[in-house]
Each structure stands twice: as C-alpha cells, then as structure tokens.
Motif scaffolding. Structure first.
Motif, PDB file in Angstrom:
ATOM      1  N   TYR A   1       0.811  -1.211   0.000  1.00 56.04           N
ATOM      2  CA  TYR A   1       0.000   0.000   0.000  1.00 56.04           C
ATOM      3  C   TYR A   1       0.845   1.262   0.000  1.00 56.04           C
ATOM      4  O   TYR A   1       0.325   2.358   0.145  1.00 56.04           O
ATOM      5  CB  TYR A   1      -0.937   0.014   1.216  1.00 56.04           C
TER       6      TYR A   1
ATOM      7  N   VAL B   1       2.318   3.042  -2.273  1.00 55.60           N
ATOM      8  CA  VAL B   1       2.032   4.067  -3.285  1.00 55.60           C
ATOM      9  C   VAL B   1       0.817   4.893  -2.881  1.00 55.60           C
ATOM     10  O   VAL B   1       0.872   6.118  -2.830  1.00 55.60           O
ATOM     11  CB  VAL B   1       1.820   3.430  -4.683  1.00 55.60           C
ATOM     12  N   VAL B   2      -0.286   4.226  -2.583  1.00 52.54           N
ATOM     13  CA  VAL B   2      -1.500   4.964  -2.200  1.00 52.54           C
ATOM     14  C   VAL B   2      -1.302   5.664  -0.867  1.00 52.54           C
ATOM     15  O   VAL B   2      -1.785   6.774  -0.656  1.00 52.54           O
ATOM     16  CB  VAL B   2      -2.750   4.052  -2.186  1.00 52.54           C
TER      17      VAL B   2
ATOM     18  N   GLN C   1      -1.532   9.518  -1.791  1.00 54.63           N
ATOM     19  CA  GLN C   1      -2.898   9.996  -1.637  1.00 54.63           C
ATOM     20  C   GLN C   1      -3.344  10.176  -0.197  1.00 54.63           C
ATOM     21  O   GLN C   1      -4.161  11.045   0.088  1.00 54.63           O
ATOM     22  CB  GLN C   1      -3.854   9.044  -2.353  1.00 54.63           C
ATOM     23  N   LEU C   2      -2.842   9.384   0.707  1.00 59.96           N
ATOM     24  CA  LEU C   2      -3.332   9.474   2.079  1.00 59.96           C
ATOM     25  C   LEU C   2      -2.490  10.404   2.948  1.00 59.96           C
ATOM     26  O   LEU C   2      -3.009  11.305   3.594  1.00 59.96           O
ATOM     27  CB  LEU C   2      -3.380   8.080   2.713  1.00 59.96           C
TER      28      LEU C   2
ATOM     29  N   LEU D   1     -10.185   4.670  -0.528  1.00 58.56           N
ATOM     30  CA  LEU D   1      -8.938   4.622  -1.311  1.00 58.56           C
ATOM     31  C   LEU D   1      -8.194   3.313  -1.073  1.00 58.56           C
ATOM     32  O   LEU D   1      -7.645   2.722  -2.008  1.00 58.56           O
ATOM     33  CB  LEU D   1      -8.034   5.807  -0.968  1.00 58.56           C
ATOM     34  N   LEU D   2      -8.181   2.851   0.162  1.00 62.12           N
ATOM     35  CA  LEU D   2      -7.544   1.568   0.458  1.00 62.12           C
ATOM     36  C   LEU D   2      -8.261   0.425  -0.253  1.00 62.12           C
ATOM     37  O   LEU D   2      -7.632  -0.488  -0.783  1.00 62.12           O
ATOM     38  CB  LEU D   2      -7.528   1.309   1.962  1.00 62.12           C
TER      39      LEU D   2
ATOM     40  N   GLU E   1      -7.290   0.511  -3.864  1.00 55.53           N
ATOM     41  CA  GLU E   1      -5.919   0.007  -4.014  1.00 55.53           C
ATOM     42  C   GLU E   1      -5.887  -1.509  -3.884  1.00 55.53           C
ATOM     43  O   GLU E   1      -5.167  -2.190  -4.612  1.00 55.53           O
ATOM     44  CB  GLU E   1      -4.998   0.644  -2.967  1.00 55.53           C
ATOM     45  N   GLU E   2      -6.685  -2.057  -3.001  1.00 57.47           N
ATOM     46  CA  GLU E   2      -6.774  -3.506  -2.844  1.00 57.47           C
ATOM     47  C   GLU E   2      -7.268  -4.153  -4.138  1.00 57.47           C
ATOM     48  O   GLU E   2      -6.728  -5.157  -4.599  1.00 57.47           O
ATOM     49  CB  GLU E   2      -7.717  -3.852  -1.688  1.00 57.47           C
TER      50      GLU E   2
ATOM     51  N   ARG F   1      -7.043  -2.870  -7.183  1.00 58.09           N
ATOM     52  CA  ARG F   1      -5.994  -2.697  -8.188  1.00 58.09           C
ATOM     53  C   ARG F   1      -4.904  -3.732  -7.993  1.00 58.09           C
ATOM     54  O   ARG F   1      -4.453  -4.378  -8.936  1.00 58.09           O
ATOM     55  CB  ARG F   1      -5.403  -1.293  -8.094  1.00 58.09           C
ATOM     56  N   HIS F   2      -4.514  -3.950  -6.755  1.00 57.55           N
ATOM     57  CA  HIS F   2      -3.477  -4.928  -6.446  1.00 57.55           C
ATOM     58  C   HIS F   2      -3.922  -6.332  -6.859  1.00 57.55           C
ATOM     59  O   HIS F   2      -3.155  -7.087  -7.451  1.00 57.55           O
ATOM     60  CB  HIS F   2      -3.133  -4.877  -4.959  1.00 57.55           C
TER      61      HIS F   2
END
Length: 189
Positions: free
Chosen positions: A141, A143-144, A148-149, A162-163, A166-167, A169-170
């Motif tokens: 995580y 990058v995000v 972003q955070l 957002l998390l 990202e999950e 996307r991963h």
C-alpha cells in the motif's frame, strides 16, 4: 349476489411477508466467486449488484445510510446488512477474504481506539488517525499511502475507500499473464 369480501382486489400487501433476503440459501448459486482469474472484479460487481437488486437490498451497498439507531427499522436494517456482508465474503476466494478482512479489521480497530481515546477526553484528530492508518499498512500500500493518504489527509471514509480501491488494483495485477507465459514456452526449442 352473496357477501362481498372488502379485502378482495385490494392491493395492500399482507402484513407479515418474508423479506426476499431471507429466502437465499446459497448466494454462490447466483454470484460466482471472485478469484481475479476466472471471475474478474468488474463482472463480480455486476452480478452482485443484480443479485442485490433482485432481492431488494441494493440500498445496503449503494451508499444509502441506515435508519437512525432509535428508529424501529434499525435492527432489521442491521440484520439484513450482516446477511449481505456474509454474501460478499462468501463470494470471495479464500485469499481475497483474508486480505479484505485484515484491512477491514485494521481500520475498525483504529476507529475503535480513536473512540475510546475520545471517551477519556483524549480525542484523536482525523488527520492523526489517517497518519496512523498509513503507518500501519503493509508495503503493497506504499504508493496509495504516500501519494494519496499521507499528503492530502482525506476524511476517514475517503481514506478507507482509497484503500479498498488500491486492494482491487493490487488483486487485478496479481492475475498471471497467461499469454506471456504461453509465448515464452513456445519460443523454446
């Protein structure tokens, strides 16, 4: 002519009807298991939304807020919400369930700790809560978290969303490149 039934032809629903959500015995018969390989996230979402709409519980996943805690419908709403969460978890592969529950559990624990601190007159600002959230995330995580955070310090709900993104996307990136592997195998003598 005979006696007329005043209720005949009435469009009033019966007073004790079973809510459709309670008739589902196995959601996997309707929604395939999301594994990121055979079933992609986007197809899973479409199937899940269709299922939720058909069983009249779409409002539990579309951002609709639950009734107030003092509303007589609150307990029923929360019960149906729990059933729908069970549907979601039961239609995720074992690997995804563990990852989702770990992140959800982590976010909930942080939120609970902040509430406990506020109860003893030591409130935690939302910004500080986001920084703690970022600091405790696993490396995937980064990058995000950094971009972003940590720099923008969004509201808590936005950070959790957002998390979640990202999950997803991963998980999409973890799908093995089958075509590339097949090409490599055929190039060798």
């Amino acid at each position: 002519m005979g006696d007329k039934n005043p209720e005949a032809g009435s469009s009033k629903p019966p007073t004790s009807t079973l809510y459709p959500v309670y008739t589902v015995t196995n959601v996997q018969n309707k929604v395939r298991v999301l594994d990121g390989k055979k079933v992609t996230y986007s197809s899973w979402v479409k199937l899940f939304q269709l299922h939720a709409r058909g069983y009249k519980v779409l409002d539990h996943i579309d951002g609709t807020l639950p009734p107030a805690k003092d509303d007589q419908l609150y307990e029923s709403w929360m019960e149906i919400d729990a059933i729908e969460l069970q549907w979601i978890y039961s239609t995720l592969s074992d690997d995804l369930v563990v990852r989702v529950l770990d992140i959800v559990d982590y976010c909930q624990k942080l939120r609970e700790l902040a509430s406990q601190l506020a109860d003893v007159d030591q409130p935690v600002t939302e910004g500080r809560l986001i920084i703690q959230l970022v600091n405790g995330l696993p490396p995937e995580y980064d990058v995000v978290a950094a971009a972003q955070l940590h720099h923008t310090l969004p509201p808590w709900e936005d950070a959790v969303n957002l998390l979640d993104a990202e999950e997803r996307r991963h998980n999409a990136r973890m799908t093995p490149p089958v075509v590339a592997a097949a090409t490599r195998d055929t190039d060798q003598p």
